[in-house]
Design a protein around this motif. Structure first.
Motif, short mmCIF file in Angstrom:
data_model
loop_
_atom_site.label_atom_id
_atom_site.label_comp_id
_atom_site.label_asym_id
_atom_site.label_seq_id
_atom_site.Cartn_x
_atom_site.Cartn_y
_atom_site.Cartn_z
N VAL A 43 0.87 -1.17 0.00
CA VAL A 43 0.00 0.00 0.00
C VAL A 43 0.91 1.22 0.00
O VAL A 43 1.75 1.39 0.88
CB VAL A 43 -0.97 -0.01 1.20
N ASP A 44 0.76 2.06 -1.04
CA ASP A 44 1.72 3.13 -1.33
C ASP A 44 3.12 2.51 -1.38
O ASP A 44 3.34 1.59 -2.14
CB ASP A 44 1.59 4.26 -0.31
N GLU A 45 4.04 2.97 -0.54
CA GLU A 45 5.41 2.43 -0.57
C GLU A 45 5.67 1.45 0.56
O GLU A 45 6.81 1.04 0.79
CB GLU A 45 6.42 3.59 -0.48
N ILE A 46 4.62 1.04 1.27
CA ILE A 46 4.78 0.15 2.42
C ILE A 46 4.51 -1.29 2.02
O ILE A 46 3.43 -1.61 1.51
CB ILE A 46 3.82 0.56 3.57
N LYS A 47 5.47 -2.17 2.24
CA LYS A 47 5.28 -3.58 1.95
C LYS A 47 4.32 -4.19 2.96
O LYS A 47 4.39 -3.91 4.16
CB LYS A 47 6.61 -4.33 1.99
N VAL A 48 3.41 -5.01 2.48
CA VAL A 48 2.40 -5.65 3.34
C VAL A 48 2.68 -7.15 3.37
O VAL A 48 2.48 -7.85 2.39
CB VAL A 48 0.98 -5.37 2.81
N LYS A 49 3.17 -7.61 4.52
CA LYS A 49 3.41 -9.05 4.69
C LYS A 49 2.32 -9.70 5.54
O LYS A 49 2.05 -10.88 5.41
CB LYS A 49 4.78 -9.27 5.34
N LYS A 50 1.71 -8.89 6.43
CA LYS A 50 0.65 -9.40 7.29
C LYS A 50 -0.34 -8.28 7.56
O LYS A 50 -0.09 -7.11 7.24
CB LYS A 50 1.22 -9.96 8.60
N PHE A 51 -1.48 -8.63 8.15
CA PHE A 51 -2.59 -7.69 8.31
C PHE A 51 -2.21 -6.43 9.09
O PHE A 51 -2.59 -5.32 8.70
CB PHE A 51 -3.77 -8.40 8.97
N PRO A 52 -1.44 -6.52 10.21
CA PRO A 52 -1.07 -5.30 10.93
C PRO A 52 -0.24 -4.33 10.10
O PRO A 52 -0.25 -3.13 10.38
CB PRO A 52 -0.27 -5.83 12.14
N ASP A 53 0.51 -4.82 9.10
CA ASP A 53 1.22 -3.89 8.21
C ASP A 53 0.23 -2.98 7.50
O ASP A 53 0.47 -1.78 7.34
CB ASP A 53 2.02 -4.67 7.17
N LEU A 54 -0.88 -3.57 7.07
CA LEU A 54 -1.91 -2.82 6.35
C LEU A 54 -2.67 -1.88 7.28
O LEU A 54 -2.80 -0.69 7.01
CB LEU A 54 -2.87 -3.78 5.66
N THR A 55 -3.16 -2.41 8.40
CA THR A 55 -3.96 -1.59 9.31
C THR A 55 -3.13 -0.49 9.95
O THR A 55 -3.63 0.61 10.19
CB THR A 55 -4.59 -2.46 10.41
N GLY A 56 -1.85 -0.78 10.24
CA GLY A 56 -0.99 0.23 10.83
C GLY A 56 -0.81 1.43 9.92
O GLY A 56 -0.88 2.58 10.37
N TYR A 57 -0.62 1.18 8.64
CA TYR A 57 -0.44 2.30 7.69
C TYR A 57 -1.76 3.03 7.48
O TYR A 57 -1.79 4.27 7.45
CB TYR A 57 0.09 1.77 6.37
N LEU A 58 -2.86 2.29 7.34
CA LEU A 58 -4.15 2.95 7.10
C LEU A 58 -4.60 3.77 8.30
O LEU A 58 -5.42 4.67 8.17
CB LEU A 58 -5.21 1.90 6.74
N SER A 59 -4.07 3.44 9.50
CA SER A 59 -4.41 4.21 10.71
C SER A 59 -3.89 5.64 10.63
O SER A 59 -4.31 6.50 11.41
CB SER A 59 -3.86 3.53 11.96
N THR A 60 -2.98 5.90 9.71
CA THR A 60 -2.45 7.25 9.54
C THR A 60 -3.21 8.04 8.49
O THR A 60 -2.86 9.18 8.19
CB THR A 60 -0.96 7.20 9.15
N LYS A 61 -4.27 7.44 7.92
CA LYS A 61 -5.02 8.07 6.84
C LYS A 61 -6.41 8.48 7.29
O LYS A 61 -6.93 7.99 8.30
CB LYS A 61 -5.11 7.12 5.64
#
Length: 464
Positions: free
Chosen positions: A328-346
């Motif tokens: 997502v954007d420039e963040i690699k997503v290996k597991k669900f918290p990678d995704l939710t952690g980044y989206l929490s800043t949006k």
């Protein structure tokens, strides 16, 4: 006496002869004599270059970061009024002689602006009747709670001072690396201005809160909550929040809310007065379930999309069940918290580029995040949705949430389809209010909810 002297001389002489014979005939020489005409052989024990300063920690200077941080970290005191009784009988029968007794809890906070804004943990300040902040120079001020978010455990305080205060700048927590040195600064066990060092042990840790934490091995104990996690440059990369321990004290693991999430929560509170959360609108499979193991989903590097929510940004972007989110954007997503952690800043209406793997091919899809419209509240497990314009007109109310899903336990109460107005006489405006209020109720006490049906009739139910 003369005879004894002769024997001693003979013994010494015999020992010298024996030692000389051993040296000459039996002992192998372990050295070689090299003169200017003879080239000696040089042996390299390692091909790795060494540092003149030593190895590892000796090359890193923590002092500047520590000195700057301790002046920006404060001691937060939470004063709560408790009830004390004058005799054992008062406990059972009540008495006019009962009196209030102050209970004081403490934690830490971080000054983030020169005019006195302080970020800390929500659990440090919750249920406070009075908040006090003590600076590193021992000056104490009354603090005002500006706002808080229980979901991320972040709260914002404000103090009024005579002059400008030292503060820490938010760093970019997305740029922190595993193995990077960090400092934890706070007030463990009321020991002010305590600095401990460690490394980033892991990122995007999920502690069962559907959130993303930075894990470190810097020593964090009770009282550190709300304190600073900084890198060696002195940048604020996290707010220390929790430890993993059966004893309640540090045993090797500590966790911090990433600074990018904390900064976003603070900005929301200051600009909007509430938390603005943008969602992608997908459902993901729990990789620890037997179903995921059976289908091999637990071995996927990324997030497997098991469903797409109606009316969400994911549906608009035509994401499908079976897609795998890789980035997502420039963040690699290996597991669900990678995704939710980044989206929490949006926030809602932000657009993110989602890299999707579908049928063995990867491509990028822009997705516009939207505000969450439904959620399942804690404890009772009711699924509620924000009211639409049609709902507000139909039920003749501007506040409340609609109950759209009821678990088996409460199916016989006729809850579904009604509008939930309040919990324990606390009004509900949206699904976030509902989540917070249901999260505060006790599983062992009484809870009252007030609803309204499509005919305008109010109903109050009490659950044990």
């Amino acid at each position: 006496m003369k005879k004894i002297g002769n024997l001693l001389l003979v013994s010494i002489f015999a020992g010298a002869i024996t030692l000389g014979a051993y040296k000459f005939f039996f002992e192998n020489s372990k050295y070689a004599i090299i003169d200017s005409q003879n080239n000696g052989t040089v042996f390299n024990t390692s091909t790795t270059p060494t540092s003149a300063k030593g190895s590892g920690i000796n090359e890193i200077d923590f002092t500047t970061a520590a000195e700057n941080t301790v002046n920006a970290v404060v001691h937060v005191k939470n004063v709560t009024k408790g009830r004390s009784t004058s005799s054992p009988w008062d406990f059972f029968y009540g008495s006019g002689e009962s009196r209030q007794r102050a209970q004081v809890g403490s934690g830490s906070g971080v000054i983030i602006s020169s005019d006195g804004y302080i970020v800390t943990n929500n659990h440090v300040v919750t249920k406070a009747d009075k908040l006090q902040v003590t600076l590193n120079n021992n000056k104490t001020y009354d603090a005002e709670l500006v706002g808080a978010d229980p979901n991320t455990d972040i709260a914002l305080l404000k103090i009024e001072t005579e002059g400008k205060l030292p503060y820490l700048a938010f760093g970019d927590s997305d740029n922190t690396k595993i193995g990077e040195w960090v400092l934890a600064v706070g007030n463990p066990f009321n020991l002010t201005s305590t600095v401990t060092a460690g490394i980033v042990s892991a990122k995007a840790r999920d502690l069962g809160r559907n959130q993303s934490f930075i894990q470190t091995d810097a020593a964090v104990n009770p009282g550190n909550s709300g304190g600073a996690l900084v890198n060696t440059n002195g940048d604020l990369v996290g707010i220390n929040t929790a430890i993993s321990s059966q004893t309640g004290s540090y045993v090797g693991y500590s966790f911090a809310v990433p600074s990018n999430i904390a900064r976003k929560i603070v900005e929301d509170i200051m600009e909007y007065g509430s938390i603005q959360k943008g969602i992608l609108g997908i459902n993901a499979v729990n990789v620890n379930t037997p179903y995921a193991v059976e289908k091999g989903l637990n071995e996927i590097q990324g997030v497997y999309v098991s469903g797409v929510e109606e009316g969400s940004g994911a549906e608009d972007a035509e994401l499908q069940e079976g897609d795998i989110i890789k980035m997502v954007d420039e963040i690699k997503v290996k597991k669900f918290p990678d995704l939710t952690g980044y989206l929490s800043t949006k926030r809602p209406n932000d657009t993110v580029d989602v890299t999707i793997e579908r049928d063995g091919e990867q491509f990028v899809v822009p997705v516009t995040l939207k505000e969450r419209q439904t959620l399942v509240v804690p404890v009772m497990g009711l699924e509620v949705r924000n009211l639409s314009k049609e709902d507000k007109k139909k039920f003749d109310t501007k506040k409340g949430v609609k109950i759209v899903g009821v678990p088996e336990t409460y199916r016989g109460y006729g809850l579904e389809g009604k509008v939930l107005l309040s919990v324990d006489d606390e009004e509900i405006e949206n699904i976030q209010d509902a989540k917070n209020l249901f999260g505060q109720i006790s599983r062992y006490g009484k809870t009252s909810i007030t609803m309204i049906d499509k005919n305008g009739e109010r109903e109050r139910l009490i659950f044990q």
